[in-house]
Design an enzyme around this catalytic site. Sequence first.
Site, PDB file in Angstrom:
ATOM      1  N   GLY A  18       0.845  -1.200   0.000  1.00 55.69           N
ATOM      2  CA  GLY A  18       0.000   0.000   0.000  1.00 55.69           C
ATOM      3  C   GLY A  18       0.877   1.246   0.000  1.00 55.69           C
ATOM      4  O   GLY A  18       1.798   1.357   0.802  1.00 55.69           O
ATOM      5  N   CYS A  68       2.593  -8.069  -4.769  1.00 64.32           N
ATOM      6  CA  CYS A  68       3.022  -9.107  -5.708  1.00 64.32           C
ATOM      7  C   CYS A  68       2.950 -10.498  -5.065  1.00 64.32           C
ATOM      8  O   CYS A  68       3.827 -10.878  -4.286  1.00 64.32           O
ATOM      9  CB  CYS A  68       4.441  -8.802  -6.171  1.00 64.32           C
ATOM     10  SG  CYS A  68       5.092 -10.022  -7.305  1.00 64.32           S
ATOM     11  N   GLY A  83       5.530  -1.865   3.787  1.00 66.14           N
ATOM     12  CA  GLY A  83       5.048  -2.359   5.067  1.00 66.14           C
ATOM     13  C   GLY A  83       5.500  -3.777   5.367  1.00 66.14           C
ATOM     14  O   GLY A  83       6.521  -4.260   4.845  1.00 66.14           O
ATOM     15  N   GLY A  92       4.465  -6.719   4.461  1.00 69.24           N
ATOM     16  CA  GLY A  92       4.622  -7.621   3.315  1.00 69.24           C
ATOM     17  C   GLY A  92       5.920  -7.336   2.572  1.00 69.24           C
ATOM     18  O   GLY A  92       6.651  -8.256   2.174  1.00 69.24           O
ATOM     19  N   ASP A 122      -0.645   2.114   8.423  1.00 74.05           N
ATOM     20  CA  ASP A 122      -1.211   1.343   9.540  1.00 74.05           C
ATOM     21  C   ASP A 122      -0.391   1.458  10.827  1.00 74.05           C
ATOM     22  O   ASP A 122      -0.896   1.194  11.914  1.00 74.05           O
ATOM     23  CB  ASP A 122      -1.314  -0.142   9.163  1.00 74.05           C
ATOM     24  CG  ASP A 122      -2.127  -0.358   7.904  1.00 74.05           C
ATOM     25  OD1 ASP A 122      -2.930   0.527   7.567  1.00 74.05           O
ATOM     26  OD2 ASP A 122      -1.966  -1.413   7.257  1.00 74.05           O
ATOM     27  N   GLY A 154     -10.795  14.492  19.318  1.00 74.38           N
ATOM     28  CA  GLY A 154     -11.761  14.651  20.408  1.00 74.38           C
ATOM     29  C   GLY A 154     -13.018  13.839  20.184  1.00 74.38           C
ATOM     30  O   GLY A 154     -14.131  14.274  20.520  1.00 74.38           O
ATOM     31  N   ALA A 155     -12.866  12.655  19.616  1.00 72.16           N
ATOM     32  CA  ALA A 155     -14.038  11.791  19.388  1.00 72.16           C
ATOM     33  C   ALA A 155     -14.613  11.328  20.729  1.00 72.16           C
ATOM     34  O   ALA A 155     -13.942  11.394  21.759  1.00 72.16           O
ATOM     35  CB  ALA A 155     -13.619  10.585  18.553  1.00 72.16           C
ATOM     36  N   HIS A 198      -9.814   4.559   1.259  1.00 69.07           N
ATOM     37  CA  HIS A 198      -8.523   4.937   0.670  1.00 69.07           C
ATOM     38  C   HIS A 198      -8.253   6.440   0.682  1.00 69.07           C
ATOM     39  O   HIS A 198      -7.114   6.855   0.408  1.00 69.07           O
ATOM     40  CB  HIS A 198      -8.425   4.408  -0.770  1.00 69.07           C
ATOM     41  CG  HIS A 198      -8.249   2.917  -0.834  1.00 69.07           C
ATOM     42  ND1 HIS A 198      -9.301   2.051  -0.678  1.00 69.07           N
ATOM     43  CD2 HIS A 198      -7.141   2.154  -1.010  1.00 69.07           C
ATOM     44  CE1 HIS A 198      -8.847   0.799  -0.771  1.00 69.07           C
ATOM     45  NE2 HIS A 198      -7.546   0.836  -0.970  1.00 69.07           N
TER      46      HIS A 198
HETATM   47  O1  F6P Z   1      -1.766  -1.448   4.558  1.00 67.64           O
HETATM   48  C1  F6P Z   1      -2.323  -0.257   4.132  1.00 67.64           C
HETATM   49  C2  F6P Z   1      -3.776  -0.443   3.843  1.00 67.64           C
HETATM   50  O2  F6P Z   1      -4.276   0.799   3.362  1.00 67.64           O
HETATM   51  C3  F6P Z   1      -4.615  -0.968   5.012  1.00 67.64           C
HETATM   52  O3  F6P Z   1      -4.965   0.046   5.923  1.00 67.64           O
HETATM   53  C4  F6P Z   1      -5.802  -1.544   4.289  1.00 67.64           C
HETATM   54  O4  F6P Z   1      -6.403  -2.573   5.035  1.00 67.64           O
HETATM   55  C5  F6P Z   1      -5.187  -2.099   3.022  1.00 67.64           C
HETATM   56  O5  F6P Z   1      -3.966  -1.398   2.829  1.00 67.64           O
HETATM   57  C6  F6P Z   1      -6.023  -1.935   1.792  1.00 67.64           C
HETATM   58  O6  F6P Z   1      -5.355  -2.559   0.753  1.00 67.64           O
HETATM   59  P1  F6P Z   1      -5.723  -2.376  -0.772  1.00 67.64           P
HETATM   60  O7  F6P Z   1      -5.402  -0.971  -1.148  1.00 67.64           O
HETATM   61  O8  F6P Z   1      -4.860  -3.364  -1.462  1.00 67.64           O
HETATM   62  O9  F6P Z   1      -7.190  -2.645  -0.884  1.00 67.64           O
END
Ligand code: F6P
Length: 372
Positions: free
Chosen positions: A12, A74, A103, A105, A134, A192-193, A276
């Site tokens: 990601g 990949c 990250g 992976g 994350d 402040g949720a 996203h």
């Molecule tokens: O690891 C980053 C992330 O944005 C996570 O927060 C989310 O679960 C995942 O990637 C979404 O992945 P993709 O963009 O492959 O759907």
Amino acid sequence: MAKTIAILTSGGDAPGMNAAVRAATMVALAKGHRMLGIRHGYRGLLDEKIAPLEANRVNRILREGGTILHSSRCKRFHHVEHRERARAALTKHGVDGLVAIGGNGTLTGLTLLSDPAEAGDWPVQCIGIPASIDNDIALTGLAIGVDTAMNTIVEACDRIADTATAHGRTFIIEVMGRDCGYLSMTAAIASGANMVLFPEAARTEEELVASMVKTILSVREHHPEDQRVVAIKAEGVPTPTERLKELVDAKLAEVTGEEAPHEDDDIETRVTVLGHVVRGGRPSAFDRLLGSRLGNVAVRAVLAGEHRKMVSWLPPMDLPEGVGTRSPADPYCYLVDLPAVLAATKALLEGQSPLARWRATAFDDLEDVFLL
Ligand code: F6P
């Protein structure tokens, strides 16, 4: 002797990846080395999408979101025969060092690629840079992209709080984070949720509903003039957000005797999934700084002969014996062993590390504070 360093971004994308690519490239070039950019992460490595990176391609990318190198997830890289092809491709292109930005992976891929049991004495030095919104990578205080993502969430929550206040409504805002609640927890504090729901707390569906209903009723009692409730929910919580909304509305109707949907629709809970949106946008000043510093240190680590390390971001302190060493180039940066990063990340994600255990209960004592 001039070295050839290749760089890729994988998994990601995260705001600030470009800052790392830029810094790594400019430091390498300034020191007389050659930089190769690999497009589309490990997939591009397998397909040999490899080309020289020049200063004029990177020197204006600091403020751009995403990654100029593009990215991919990949699956082929899980298989040893593809990793063999990747090693052969890097050797063919004369690469001495590989910097992989991404990250869990990505770092797993890099660890396998450089595993002596698999790669033998393959000489390419492998250095990882943690980048994932994350913040689920262990042995680094922050990964690239987290700060920008948190700012994006907080801005969205501020906006939603305005309309929630106007209508006296409850909103559940779902945020990314995969299995990690970090973003939801920090954004809840910073915005402040009224409450935060995250996977580490391991609450049952019933407990989630009860806690939301308790918060809503408390707000109604204590703040009759402003009945807005903002709950931030991490995507890693197993109960789907729409289902949670239905359950909360039904429970509220049962407890209060009010019908849901009410003749005035304001009473119904609203759901916003940020998705996203949280991953994009211009990197914050901090992510530009972090990416630049980690990119700088990564290249210097290659030049210093380091191998199988992740560059990590930690306040100046001493790591436990044998885990890693402080970078001579930057006191906020450490070089930690990649296998140690993966083991600690696994413990973090499985709730076994002290940090994971702390996160799981971090809000227990705070529930009453949130209700004020
Ligand atoms: O690891 C980053 C992330 O944005 C996570 O927060 C989310 O679960 C995942 O990637 C979404 O992945 P993709 O963009 O492959 O759907």
